[in-house]
Design a protein around this motif. Sequence first.
Motif, short mmCIF file in Angstrom:
data_model
loop_
_atom_site.label_atom_id
_atom_site.label_comp_id
_atom_site.label_asym_id
_atom_site.label_seq_id
_atom_site.Cartn_x
_atom_site.Cartn_y
_atom_site.Cartn_z
N HIS A 113 3.24 11.22 -6.20
CA HIS A 113 3.92 11.54 -7.75
C HIS A 113 3.23 12.51 -8.99
O HIS A 113 2.92 12.95 -9.41
CB HIS A 113 4.91 10.76 -7.69
CG HIS A 113 6.24 11.37 -8.86
ND1 HIS A 113 6.83 11.96 -7.63
CD2 HIS A 113 6.29 11.61 -9.58
CE1 HIS A 113 7.80 12.94 -9.28
NE2 HIS A 113 7.67 12.52 -10.38
N LEU A 114 2.02 11.48 -9.34
CA LEU A 114 1.44 11.39 -10.15
C LEU A 114 0.18 12.52 -10.44
O LEU A 114 0.15 13.56 -11.50
CB LEU A 114 0.57 10.05 -10.42
CG LEU A 114 -0.39 10.29 -12.30
CD1 LEU A 114 0.77 10.57 -12.81
CD2 LEU A 114 -0.41 8.59 -11.77
N GLU A 115 -0.20 13.10 -8.52
CA GLU A 115 -0.69 13.23 -9.10
C GLU A 115 -0.18 14.97 -8.51
O GLU A 115 -0.73 15.92 -9.23
CB GLU A 115 -1.74 13.65 -8.12
CG GLU A 115 -2.61 12.54 -7.39
CD GLU A 115 -3.41 12.03 -5.81
OE1 GLU A 115 -2.82 12.56 -4.80
OE2 GLU A 115 -4.48 11.59 -5.34
N VAL A 175 2.53 1.70 -3.31
CA VAL A 175 1.51 2.70 -4.66
C VAL A 175 0.99 3.95 -3.93
O VAL A 175 0.32 4.56 -4.50
CB VAL A 175 -0.20 1.77 -4.21
CG1 VAL A 175 -1.20 2.09 -5.07
CG2 VAL A 175 -0.03 0.14 -4.90
N GLU A 176 0.42 4.61 -3.43
CA GLU A 176 0.89 5.67 -2.12
C GLU A 176 2.01 6.50 -2.85
O GLU A 176 1.23 7.87 -3.32
CB GLU A 176 0.14 5.83 -0.31
CG GLU A 176 -1.07 5.14 -0.72
CD GLU A 176 -1.43 5.10 0.91
OE1 GLU A 176 -0.42 5.80 1.80
OE2 GLU A 176 -2.81 5.23 1.83
N ALA A 228 3.05 6.71 -5.47
CA ALA A 228 3.73 6.35 -7.03
C ALA A 228 2.49 7.12 -7.60
O ALA A 228 2.74 7.91 -7.91
CB ALA A 228 3.22 5.30 -7.55
N ARG A 229 1.33 7.42 -6.85
CA ARG A 229 0.12 8.02 -7.02
C ARG A 229 0.54 9.36 -6.73
O ARG A 229 -0.49 10.22 -6.97
CB ARG A 229 -0.97 7.65 -5.99
CG ARG A 229 -2.70 8.23 -6.44
CD ARG A 229 -3.60 7.53 -6.01
NE ARG A 229 -4.68 8.67 -5.70
CZ ARG A 229 -5.74 8.31 -6.80
NH1 ARG A 229 -5.39 7.25 -7.42
NH2 ARG A 229 -6.98 8.88 -7.24
N LEU A 257 -8.61 12.15 -8.98
CA LEU A 257 -7.50 12.53 -9.62
C LEU A 257 -8.31 11.93 -11.15
O LEU A 257 -7.88 12.96 -12.52
CB LEU A 257 -6.43 11.02 -9.54
CG LEU A 257 -5.26 11.21 -10.51
CD1 LEU A 257 -4.54 12.88 -10.52
CD2 LEU A 257 -4.14 10.09 -10.49
N GLU A 258 -8.14 11.06 -11.51
CA GLU A 258 -9.03 10.64 -12.74
C GLU A 258 -10.16 11.69 -13.10
O GLU A 258 -10.23 11.85 -14.39
CB GLU A 258 -10.30 8.83 -13.18
CG GLU A 258 -8.99 8.20 -12.52
CD GLU A 258 -8.66 7.99 -11.04
OE1 GLU A 258 -8.99 8.71 -10.00
OE2 GLU A 258 -7.88 7.41 -10.71
N THR A 317 0.87 -0.96 -0.19
CA THR A 317 -0.33 0.21 -0.24
C THR A 317 1.01 1.68 0.20
O THR A 317 0.43 2.72 -0.58
CB THR A 317 -0.61 0.12 0.31
OG1 THR A 317 -1.63 -1.03 1.44
CG2 THR A 317 -2.10 1.40 0.86
#
Length: 343
Positions: A48-50, A42-43, A45-46, A75-76, A39
Amino acid sequence: QPLTMAADDGEVLDPLDTDGISQALQGHGFCVIRQLFPTATVERARAHLEAAVERHLSSAVAAGAIDRMPAELPLEERIAAAYAHAPENAPTSWVSAIRTAPAFHHHLFRDAALCSVVKRLTGREPCVAARYNCRCKLKAAAGAAHGLTALLCAGVWVRTVEPTRSGHYMPRLVRGLAGSLATLAPKSASDDPEAASSRDGRSELALCAALFAWFAVLPVVSPFPMATVPAILGKRMSRAYSAWTWLAACVCYVLKDAAERGRSSASTFATLRKGLAAGSLAHLLVVALKLVGVDGGGLLLPGRGLWTFYANFVAVPFTAGASVAMHALAAFATTCSEVGEEK
């Protein structure tokens, strides 16, 4: 426990079921392994993408591409809401924004669980690059190659020519370039195909010199897709290729001058003819293979590869055709012209 699902029919597979995962990949082209990564990974990486999405939307608002930056949305949904009025302008990839992020390359792609799945599927130890920076290396290598070539050519030129009376080389360079442009037309040209001045290729080489010079300038001053011709190397390399097109123009002019002076058989000009012929024929072969469809389909082989991978090339058929004709003329002039004894 992680669940592997073939998204097409909802079949749930055991993550250790290598055969089941392989069949799902072969049958559907993909499968989803849920809860495979920790977890925290994933958090990270998310997040950084945000941040990348936040920077993109802020820049889009500042540039006037979108009216507002939706807040307090997942995000989406933020991307969909921001580009609701013009969905065709929405970004389709975030590779450029995250390709060097440690959150992806040092955590996701190197995760032990993921590497274990890859090893079971392939039977080999996964090999993950330390960092995805091959494009940076390509730019540095290309720049170094061009720079070193320029220094080598400049050094050879300085050692083989004399400066002007003022002791400087620049006046000689300017006068030589201007004089070459003024004398680009072939001397004693004839429209009689059997005349000696026609058989030595001076007219064809003069036309090739003008065309190569034009195509050397065209990518630099034109937008894409026009700028991809004649190199057909994509947006990153097509303009850099102009240096080699200009070199071909200079070679054609030198060979034209040698033909006019009856020195085409000299060893220096014979080598230049062979080099220009090899380069032109190789270019024609590559273009022919692309048109046939070796890259996923084309005019003869099934598929849409030609129109997918070389969309810029097929978008300007007249210019692309002129480029092919130019290389064909250069190949003809260097292989079919008569080379007499040196005078």
